[in-house]
Write a protein that holds these residues in place. Structure first.
Motif, PDB file in Angstrom:
ATOM      1  N   GLU A   1      26.276  16.991 -21.162  1.00  0.00           N
ATOM      2  CA  GLU A   1      25.611  15.783 -20.561  1.00  0.00           C
ATOM      3  C   GLU A   1      26.144  15.586 -19.067  1.00  0.00           C
ATOM      4  O   GLU A   1      25.625  14.890 -18.303  1.00  0.00           O
ATOM      5  CB  GLU A   1      25.408  14.710 -21.368  1.00  0.00           C
ATOM      6  CG  GLU A   1      26.562  13.661 -21.559  1.00  0.00           C
ATOM      7  CD  GLU A   1      27.748  14.423 -22.405  1.00  0.00           C
ATOM      8  OE1 GLU A   1      27.460  15.358 -23.061  1.00  0.00           O
ATOM      9  OE2 GLU A   1      28.859  14.044 -22.629  1.00  0.00           O
ATOM     10  N   ASN A   2      27.640  16.060 -19.090  1.00  0.00           N
ATOM     11  CA  ASN A   2      28.311  15.400 -17.838  1.00  0.00           C
ATOM     12  C   ASN A   2      29.153  16.760 -16.819  1.00  0.00           C
ATOM     13  O   ASN A   2      30.115  17.091 -17.036  1.00  0.00           O
ATOM     14  CB  ASN A   2      29.475  14.574 -18.295  1.00  0.00           C
ATOM     15  CG  ASN A   2      30.260  14.057 -17.226  1.00  0.00           C
ATOM     16  OD1 ASN A   2      29.899  14.233 -16.108  1.00  0.00           O
ATOM     17  ND2 ASN A   2      31.550  13.781 -17.529  1.00  0.00           N
TER      18      ASN A   2
ATOM     19  N   ASN B   1      22.027  18.531  -7.328  1.00  0.00           N
ATOM     20  CA  ASN B   1      22.836  18.920  -8.463  1.00  0.00           C
ATOM     21  C   ASN B   1      21.788  20.050  -9.098  1.00  0.00           C
ATOM     22  O   ASN B   1      22.308  20.341 -10.296  1.00  0.00           O
ATOM     23  CB  ASN B   1      23.325  18.192  -9.515  1.00  0.00           C
ATOM     24  CG  ASN B   1      24.768  18.395  -9.974  1.00  0.00           C
ATOM     25  OD1 ASN B   1      25.267  19.174  -9.294  1.00  0.00           O
ATOM     26  ND2 ASN B   1      24.995  17.654 -11.073  1.00  0.00           N
TER      27      ASN B   1
ATOM     28  N   ASN C   1      19.324  19.662 -11.078  1.00  0.00           N
ATOM     29  CA  ASN C   1      19.247  19.262 -12.419  1.00  0.00           C
ATOM     30  C   ASN C   1      20.188  19.293 -13.364  1.00  0.00           C
ATOM     31  O   ASN C   1      20.001  19.220 -14.510  1.00  0.00           O
ATOM     32  CB  ASN C   1      18.030  19.949 -12.930  1.00  0.00           C
ATOM     33  CG  ASN C   1      16.543  19.917 -11.895  1.00  0.00           C
ATOM     34  OD1 ASN C   1      16.605  18.751 -11.055  1.00  0.00           O
ATOM     35  ND2 ASN C   1      15.630  20.471 -12.235  1.00  0.00           N
TER      36      ASN C   1
ATOM     37  N   THR D   1      22.729  17.678 -15.279  1.00  0.00           N
ATOM     38  CA  THR D   1      23.082  16.340 -15.546  1.00  0.00           C
ATOM     39  C   THR D   1      24.392  15.850 -15.206  1.00  0.00           C
ATOM     40  O   THR D   1      25.541  16.761 -15.907  1.00  0.00           O
ATOM     41  CB  THR D   1      22.490  16.007 -16.914  1.00  0.00           C
ATOM     42  OG1 THR D   1      23.208  16.763 -17.920  1.00  0.00           O
ATOM     43  CG2 THR D   1      21.046  16.074 -17.133  1.00  0.00           C
ATOM     44  N   THR D   2      24.749  14.973 -14.893  1.00  0.00           N
ATOM     45  CA  THR D   2      25.965  14.569 -14.536  1.00  0.00           C
ATOM     46  C   THR D   2      26.359  13.268 -14.331  1.00  0.00           C
ATOM     47  O   THR D   2      25.574  12.407 -14.332  1.00  0.00           O
ATOM     48  CB  THR D   2      26.795  15.184 -13.290  1.00  0.00           C
ATOM     49  OG1 THR D   2      28.148  14.907 -13.218  1.00  0.00           O
ATOM     50  CG2 THR D   2      26.088  14.511 -12.271  1.00  0.00           C
ATOM     51  N   GLU D   3      27.720  12.728 -14.945  1.00  0.00           N
ATOM     52  CA  GLU D   3      28.100  11.254 -14.695  1.00  0.00           C
ATOM     53  C   GLU D   3      29.054  11.280 -13.715  1.00  0.00           C
ATOM     54  O   GLU D   3      30.086  10.338 -13.715  1.00  0.00           O
ATOM     55  CB  GLU D   3      28.605  10.757 -16.079  1.00  0.00           C
ATOM     56  CG  GLU D   3      27.763  10.592 -17.229  1.00  0.00           C
ATOM     57  CD  GLU D   3      28.132  10.546 -18.600  1.00  0.00           C
ATOM     58  OE1 GLU D   3      29.251  10.204 -18.770  1.00  0.00           O
ATOM     59  OE2 GLU D   3      27.149  10.869 -19.382  1.00  0.00           O
TER      60      GLU D   3
ATOM     61  N   ASN E   1      17.949  15.527  -7.551  1.00  0.00           N
ATOM     62  CA  ASN E   1      17.915  16.361  -8.729  1.00  0.00           C
ATOM     63  C   ASN E   1      19.084  16.243  -9.509  1.00  0.00           C
ATOM     64  O   ASN E   1      20.075  17.085  -9.766  1.00  0.00           O
ATOM     65  CB  ASN E   1      17.948  18.144  -8.132  1.00  0.00           C
ATOM     66  CG  ASN E   1      16.432  18.337  -7.748  1.00  0.00           C
ATOM     67  OD1 ASN E   1      15.661  17.736  -8.150  1.00  0.00           O
ATOM     68  ND2 ASN E   1      16.561  19.152  -6.931  1.00  0.00           N
ATOM     69  N   ASN E   2      19.480  14.998  -9.985  1.00  0.00           N
ATOM     70  CA  ASN E   2      20.458  14.499 -10.756  1.00  0.00           C
ATOM     71  C   ASN E   2      21.845  14.262 -10.065  1.00  0.00           C
ATOM     72  O   ASN E   2      22.888  14.280 -10.527  1.00  0.00           O
ATOM     73  CB  ASN E   2      20.819  15.420 -11.875  1.00  0.00           C
ATOM     74  CG  ASN E   2      19.702  15.209 -13.059  1.00  0.00           C
ATOM     75  OD1 ASN E   2      18.993  14.574 -12.867  1.00  0.00           O
ATOM     76  ND2 ASN E   2      19.690  16.279 -13.994  1.00  0.00           N
TER      77      ASN E   2
ATOM     78  N   ARG F   1      24.767  12.325  -8.238  1.00  0.00           N
ATOM     79  CA  ARG F   1      25.195  11.083  -8.334  1.00  0.00           C
ATOM     80  C   ARG F   1      26.314  10.793  -7.258  1.00  0.00           C
ATOM     81  O   ARG F   1      27.201  11.255  -7.168  1.00  0.00           O
ATOM     82  CB  ARG F   1      25.889  11.071  -9.599  1.00  0.00           C
ATOM     83  CG  ARG F   1      26.151   9.316  -9.961  1.00  0.00           C
ATOM     84  CD  ARG F   1      26.805   9.733 -11.470  1.00  0.00           C
ATOM     85  NE  ARG F   1      27.522   8.451 -11.918  1.00  0.00           N
ATOM     86  CZ  ARG F   1      27.164   7.620 -12.613  1.00  0.00           C
ATOM     87  NH1 ARG F   1      26.047   7.373 -13.076  1.00  0.00           N
ATOM     88  NH2 ARG F   1      27.872   6.646 -12.936  1.00  0.00           N
TER      89      ARG F   1
ATOM     90  N   ARG G   1      15.683  11.720 -10.219  1.00  0.00           N
ATOM     91  CA  ARG G   1      17.012  11.372 -10.748  1.00  0.00           C
ATOM     92  C   ARG G   1      18.268  11.291 -10.110  1.00  0.00           C
ATOM     93  O   ARG G   1      19.372  11.668 -10.346  1.00  0.00           O
ATOM     94  CB  ARG G   1      17.266  12.197 -12.149  1.00  0.00           C
ATOM     95  CG  ARG G   1      16.112  11.925 -13.163  1.00  0.00           C
ATOM     96  CD  ARG G   1      16.073  13.027 -14.321  1.00  0.00           C
ATOM     97  NE  ARG G   1      16.317  14.312 -13.621  1.00  0.00           N
ATOM     98  CZ  ARG G   1      15.196  14.925 -13.338  1.00  0.00           C
ATOM     99  NH1 ARG G   1      14.022  14.362 -13.116  1.00  0.00           N
ATOM    100  NH2 ARG G   1      15.479  16.246 -12.610  1.00  0.00           N
TER     101      ARG G   1
ATOM    102  N   SER H   1      14.487   7.248  -9.447  1.00  0.00           N
ATOM    103  CA  SER H   1      15.926   7.457  -9.050  1.00  0.00           C
ATOM    104  C   SER H   1      16.490   6.003  -9.219  1.00  0.00           C
ATOM    105  O   SER H   1      15.819   5.111  -9.564  1.00  0.00           O
ATOM    106  CB  SER H   1      15.861   7.900  -7.658  1.00  0.00           C
ATOM    107  OG  SER H   1      15.902   9.323  -7.568  1.00  0.00           O
TER     108      SER H   1
END
Ligand SMILES: *[C@@H]1O[C@H](CO)[C@@H](O)[C@H](O)[C@H]1NC(C)=O
Ligand SMILES: *[C@@H]1O[C@H](CO)[C@@H](O)[C@H](O)[C@H]1NC(C)=O
Ligand SMILES: *[C@@H]1O[C@H](CO)[C@@H](O)[C@H](O)[C@H]1NC(C)=O
Ligand SMILES: *[C@@H]1O[C@H](CO)[C@@H](O)[C@H](O)[C@H]1NC(C)=O
Length: 468
Positions: free
Chosen positions: A319-320, A339, A341, A343-345, A366-367, A369, A390, A418
């Protein structure tokens, strides 16, 4: 304000959002990274200069002709490369004519940081499925054409990242390397955001020229993870056709180390055409590497080209993934952080936005952050700041209480699916703001070290609010 609200604002004047100050720590800017630019300094002559990539002093200079490259013809007319060239040192090819690398022929120097330069007055053609593989690849020509399936590949062949940068993660978490975006760390400590290698090269993102960084280790005994991506520089007066792959991706770290971060790609041309791929993505690893930096300085760019600065996938924490790098359009002065899509923290860092001239647009999508960590940060462009699919922008650092103030200045702010998150005080100065299925989040509790945060409401000036 309801979460995920459907809101449509048209603000006649200015909109200001103030939230009670929370926290921030001073964030040291990364040192300006211009190192390696001297590699572009070049010699003149119809020769091929060979020198050892490890020792730049007293280079071993050979004068080579098209024949010495096992080619037919002359570098002052047209030189055809028909057979594979395996190099064990830097290569500099100079001529007043043209160069054709015929289909399926490869020119390779598989040494980290090995530099291959083609400097021709005429055109360079790279035939279908032909490849040029090295740590740094430079083309200077009137036209460059890359046919189907061809590649210029510096993936995982980067040399040393600039000094005084911290793109290679310390510690033994197997975290990803950083560059345009931070590398991911799978080490769980939800009280603090954690990351692997850090970013560098922000101030030269318009003309990126840094190698990516290695991914981290899992133990003191183990080796580093994937190597950093290399560098590609294209300076063409007329047209570049990319129907193949131009890649400076970070290397694969497997589950025993982090992914390397993406390197740098800088293309200057009249027109950039084709349906190929230009990529400086982070490598996959236990923690994914951060994306690299791409800048395209071309009057027109064909839409069919795929351009990627995404972070690498994280095997240890899917997920990161690694954070996105930066893609700058140096002709329209537009910054894109996407990104793809993944997913990242993990964050892509925004430092100062220039004011002479201002950039036109900034897009986070696209994800991706983004974090604007500096006290008094101002994100200012002439046109639009857009967040799509996102994307998120975080102002300030949530875990160390201190006063901080941020500004977002643009003609328009567009936010769709977003999030904007604020730690501290944010002043938004825009003429028009559109929000669709998005939120402005100021609930910082979960990110504070002592669990004592603040929760505040955003007050919108009601008189300026128009709801559909
Ligand atoms: C190519 O050669 C020209 C001289 O003809 C020189 O000015 C230029 O810097 C060279 N470019 C590269 C990338 O080596
Ligand atoms: C190529 O042209 C240059 C001058 O333009 C000359 O000095 C050089 O000898 C020529 N090389 C060959 C291989 O013809
Ligand atoms: C580039 O090189 C890497 C590492 O050798 C390889 O995994 C990748 O498939 C290559 N990419 C292209 C487009 O050839
Ligand atoms: C990302 O997801 C969007 C839908 O949310 C899709 O339209 C787009 O093609 C995806 N992009 C990639 C690179 O997968």
């Amino acid at each position: 304000m309801p979460r995920h609200a459907y809101i449509w604002f048209v603000l006649v004047g200015y909109l200001c959002i103030f939230t009670p100050s929370s926290s921030s720590i001073q964030y040291d800017k990364n040192p300006n990274t211009k190192s390696g630019e001297s590699a572009l300094d070049s010699k003149i002559g119809t020769t091929i200069h060979k020198k050892s990539p490890t020792s730049s002093s007293s280079p071993d200079v050979d004068s080579l002709s098209c024949q010495d490259l096992d080619g037919d013809g002359s570098l002052n007319t047209t030189c055809l490369l028909r057979s594979q060239l395996n190099l064990n040192s830097d290569l500099y090819v100079y001529g007043n004519g043209n160069l054709e690398i015929l289909p399926y022929v490869s020119v390779m120097c598989l040494i980290e940081g090995c530099t291959v330069t083609f400097n021709l007055s005429g055109y360079v053609n790279i035939g279908h499925h032909a490849t040029v593989v090295a740590g740094t690849v430079v083309f200077s020509a009137s036209n460059l054409r890359m046919d189907d399936g061809s590649s210029v590949n510096t993936t995982s062949l980067g040399g040393l990242p600039p000094p005084q940068t911290s793109g290679v993660p310390a510690g033994y978490e197997g975290a990803g390397g950083g560059h345009g975006g931070r590398g991911a760390s799978c080490w769980k400590n939800r009280k603090k955001n954690v990351w692997g290698g850090d970013v560098y090269g922000w101030s030269s993102l318009q003309e990126p020229w840094s190698y990516g960084s290695k991914g981290g280790r899992k133990s003191p005994e183990s080796r580093y993870g994937g190597n950093g991506g290399g560098r590609i520089r294209v300076a063409v007066t007329d047209v570049v056709y990319v129907n193949g792959f131009v890649t400076a991706d970070g290397g694969f770290g497997g589950s025993a180390g982090g992914g390397g971060s993406g390197g740098s790609i800088f293309v200057q041309a009249g027109k950039l055409k084709g349906y190929g791929t230009i990529s400086a993505a982070g490598g996959t690893g236990w923690g994914g590497g951060g994306g690299g930096r791409i800048s395209l300085d071309c009057r027109s760019i064909q839409d069919d080209l795929k351009i990627s600065v995404r972070g690498g996938l994280s095997i240890g924490c899917p997920e990161n993934g690694g954070a996105a790098g930066t893609y700058f359009n140096a002709d329209s002065l537009t910054l894109r952080v996407g990104n793809d899509n993944v997913t990242t923290e993990t964050e892509t860092i925004f430092l100062d936005f220039p004011s002479s001239p201002f950039w036109s647009h900034a897009t986070v999508e696209n994800n991706a952050r983004v974090l604007a960590p500096l006290l008094w940060s101002r994100i200012q462009v002439r046109g639009q700041i857009s967040l799509y699919r996102r994307g998120s922008i975080i102002f300030g650092l949530g875990y160390f209480p201190m006063f901080s103030e941020f500004e977002l200045v643009a003609e328009e702010l567009l936010v769709s699916d977003s999030t904007i998150k604020v730690f501290g005080e944010l002043r938004v100065t825009v003429k028009k703001m559109l929000m669709w299925n998005s939120k402005i989040d100021q609930t910082a509790v979960d990110e504070l070290e002592d669990g004592k945060g603040f929760v505040s409401d955003v007050e919108f000036p009601k008189t300026n609010l128009v709801l559909p």
